[in-house]
Design a protein around this motif. Structure first.
Motif, PDB file in Angstrom:
ATOM      1  N   THR A  36       1.051  -1.101  -0.021  1.00  0.00           N
ATOM      2  CA  THR A  36       0.002  -0.113   0.084  1.00  0.00           C
ATOM      3  C   THR A  36       0.874   1.335   0.013  1.00  0.00           C
ATOM      4  O   THR A  36       2.158   1.235   0.115  1.00  0.00           O
ATOM      5  N   GLN A  37       0.299   2.256  -0.022  1.00  0.00           N
ATOM      6  CA  GLN A  37       0.976   3.619  -0.289  1.00  0.00           C
ATOM      7  C   GLN A  37       1.551   3.840   1.022  1.00  0.00           C
ATOM      8  O   GLN A  37       2.776   4.458   1.257  1.00  0.00           O
ATOM      9  N   ALA A  38       0.911   3.614   2.111  1.00  0.00           N
ATOM     10  CA  ALA A  38       1.611   3.807   3.472  1.00  0.00           C
ATOM     11  C   ALA A  38       2.628   2.914   3.841  1.00  0.00           C
ATOM     12  O   ALA A  38       3.736   3.463   4.057  1.00  0.00           O
ATOM     13  N   ARG A  39       2.456   1.779   3.315  1.00  0.00           N
ATOM     14  CA  ARG A  39       3.891   0.590   3.335  1.00  0.00           C
ATOM     15  C   ARG A  39       4.988   1.206   2.433  1.00  0.00           C
ATOM     16  O   ARG A  39       6.214   1.179   2.776  1.00  0.00           O
ATOM     17  N   LEU A  40       4.793   1.818   1.307  1.00  0.00           N
ATOM     18  CA  LEU A  40       5.785   2.335   0.514  1.00  0.00           C
ATOM     19  C   LEU A  40       6.368   3.558   1.294  1.00  0.00           C
ATOM     20  O   LEU A  40       7.684   3.502   1.219  1.00  0.00           O
ATOM     21  N   VAL A  41       5.612   4.294   1.681  1.00  0.00           N
ATOM     22  CA  VAL A  41       6.127   5.512   2.398  1.00  0.00           C
ATOM     23  C   VAL A  41       7.156   5.174   3.589  1.00  0.00           C
ATOM     24  O   VAL A  41       8.280   5.637   3.680  1.00  0.00           O
ATOM     25  N   LYS A  42       6.603   3.984   4.328  1.00  0.00           N
ATOM     26  CA  LYS A  42       7.388   3.525   5.386  1.00  0.00           C
ATOM     27  C   LYS A  42       8.640   3.031   4.901  1.00  0.00           C
ATOM     28  O   LYS A  42       9.966   3.232   5.450  1.00  0.00           O
ATOM     29  N   GLY A  43       8.526   2.323   4.041  1.00  0.00           N
ATOM     30  CA  GLY A  43       9.871   1.513   3.313  1.00  0.00           C
ATOM     31  C   GLY A  43      10.736   2.661   3.000  1.00  0.00           C
ATOM     32  O   GLY A  43      12.036   2.396   2.990  1.00  0.00           O
ATOM     33  N   GLU A  44      10.396   3.602   2.123  1.00  0.00           N
ATOM     34  CA  GLU A  44      11.280   4.656   1.576  1.00  0.00           C
ATOM     35  C   GLU A  44      12.167   5.558   2.865  1.00  0.00           C
ATOM     36  O   GLU A  44      13.117   5.753   2.569  1.00  0.00           O
TER      37      GLU A  44
ATOM     38  N   LEU B  13       9.939  -4.335   0.654  1.00  0.00           N
ATOM     39  CA  LEU B  13       9.916  -3.040  -0.056  1.00  0.00           C
ATOM     40  C   LEU B  13      11.615  -2.802  -0.200  1.00  0.00           C
ATOM     41  O   LEU B  13      11.826  -2.134  -1.398  1.00  0.00           O
ATOM     42  N   THR B  14      12.192  -3.352   0.460  1.00  0.00           N
ATOM     43  CA  THR B  14      13.721  -2.777   0.363  1.00  0.00           C
ATOM     44  C   THR B  14      14.295  -3.359  -1.051  1.00  0.00           C
ATOM     45  O   THR B  14      15.053  -2.490  -1.519  1.00  0.00           O
ATOM     46  N   CYS B  15      14.035  -4.529  -1.285  1.00  0.00           N
ATOM     47  CA  CYS B  15      14.366  -4.952  -2.651  1.00  0.00           C
ATOM     48  C   CYS B  15      14.074  -4.123  -3.920  1.00  0.00           C
ATOM     49  O   CYS B  15      14.894  -4.007  -4.720  1.00  0.00           O
ATOM     50  N   TYR B  16      12.812  -3.664  -3.773  1.00  0.00           N
ATOM     51  CA  TYR B  16      12.504  -2.881  -5.021  1.00  0.00           C
ATOM     52  C   TYR B  16      12.809  -1.512  -4.830  1.00  0.00           C
ATOM     53  O   TYR B  16      13.418  -1.006  -5.977  1.00  0.00           O
ATOM     54  N   LEU B  17      13.080  -1.156  -3.824  1.00  0.00           N
ATOM     55  CA  LEU B  17      13.762   0.381  -3.527  1.00  0.00           C
ATOM     56  C   LEU B  17      15.229   0.192  -3.838  1.00  0.00           C
ATOM     57  O   LEU B  17      15.558   1.074  -4.432  1.00  0.00           O
TER      58      LEU B  17
END
Length: 203
Positions: free
Chosen positions: A90-98, A121-125
């Protein structure tokens, strides 16, 4: 859902373990730690091999991380914005991961395994940030190895009580475990540097 996944592990053993962990790292809602701890408990009673379980867990995790890395590198953020919700990103998890990734850099790849909602998320980022593949492989591989070994070993130790202990870990020890490992690795780095300086001073 969880019971169905455990039944798959019981029926197909290593093949199911590999596939489920790969899909879990990509972002599907699969309880990775629960599966590995369950597998560890099976090794305690001779139903599966301990070292094979660790090796297959590692291979499955790395497969998922490599797929995610290349998606992030080739497609980038538009892919996550458009399709991430299909994988629970989700967008919230994306923000947290970033935020986690910006704060810890490449170490976020290693320690992100132990932080709920971050490891997917860290692998995508990492792919999106342009980190060199070899560097990514080293940090991702070291984290995956420690992560897999920790939970399979935990399952082997606690045996039949694996489910209760996993629940406690998720509630209380997720971040604490990441901090403990970070402190251990930092101490190891300091120790190696001090030993190298002593050797240089002697020579």
């Amino acid at each position: 859902m969880q019971q169905m996944l455990l039944d798959l592990i019981w029926t197909y053993r290593y093949m199911a373990l590999f596939g489920l962990l790969a899909l879990g790292i990509i972002g599907l809602p699969i309880p990775d730690e629960t599966l590995m701890t369950f597998v560890g408990s099976l090794t305690a009673y001779g139903h599966m091999s301990f070292f094979s379980s660790v090796a297959v867990s590692f291979a499955g995790s790395m497969s998922g991380m490599l797929i995610s890395y290349w998606i992030g590198r080739r497609v980038g953020k538009p892919f996550l914005d458009r399709f991430g919700r299909w994988f629970g990103l989700t967008q919230a998890r994306l923000v947290k991961g970033e935020r986690w990734f910006l704060k810890h850099g490449v170490w976020a790849i290693t320690f992100g395994y132990f932080v709920p909602g971050v490891r997917h998320l860290t692998c995508y980022l990492a792919g999106m940030s342009g980190i060199r593949f070899l560097k990514y492989l080293i940090f991702a591989g070291s984290g995956a190895l420690v992560w897999c070994f920790t939970f399979v070993t935990l399952g082997r130790i606690i045996g039949r009580n694996w489910e209760t202990v996993v629940q406690l870990i998720h509630v209380y020890l997720g971040r604490g475990l990441a901090i403990a490992i970070a402190v251990f690795l930092l101490g190891l780095i300091v120790f190696l540097r001090i030993r190298r300086k002593r050797r240089n001073s002697v020579t």
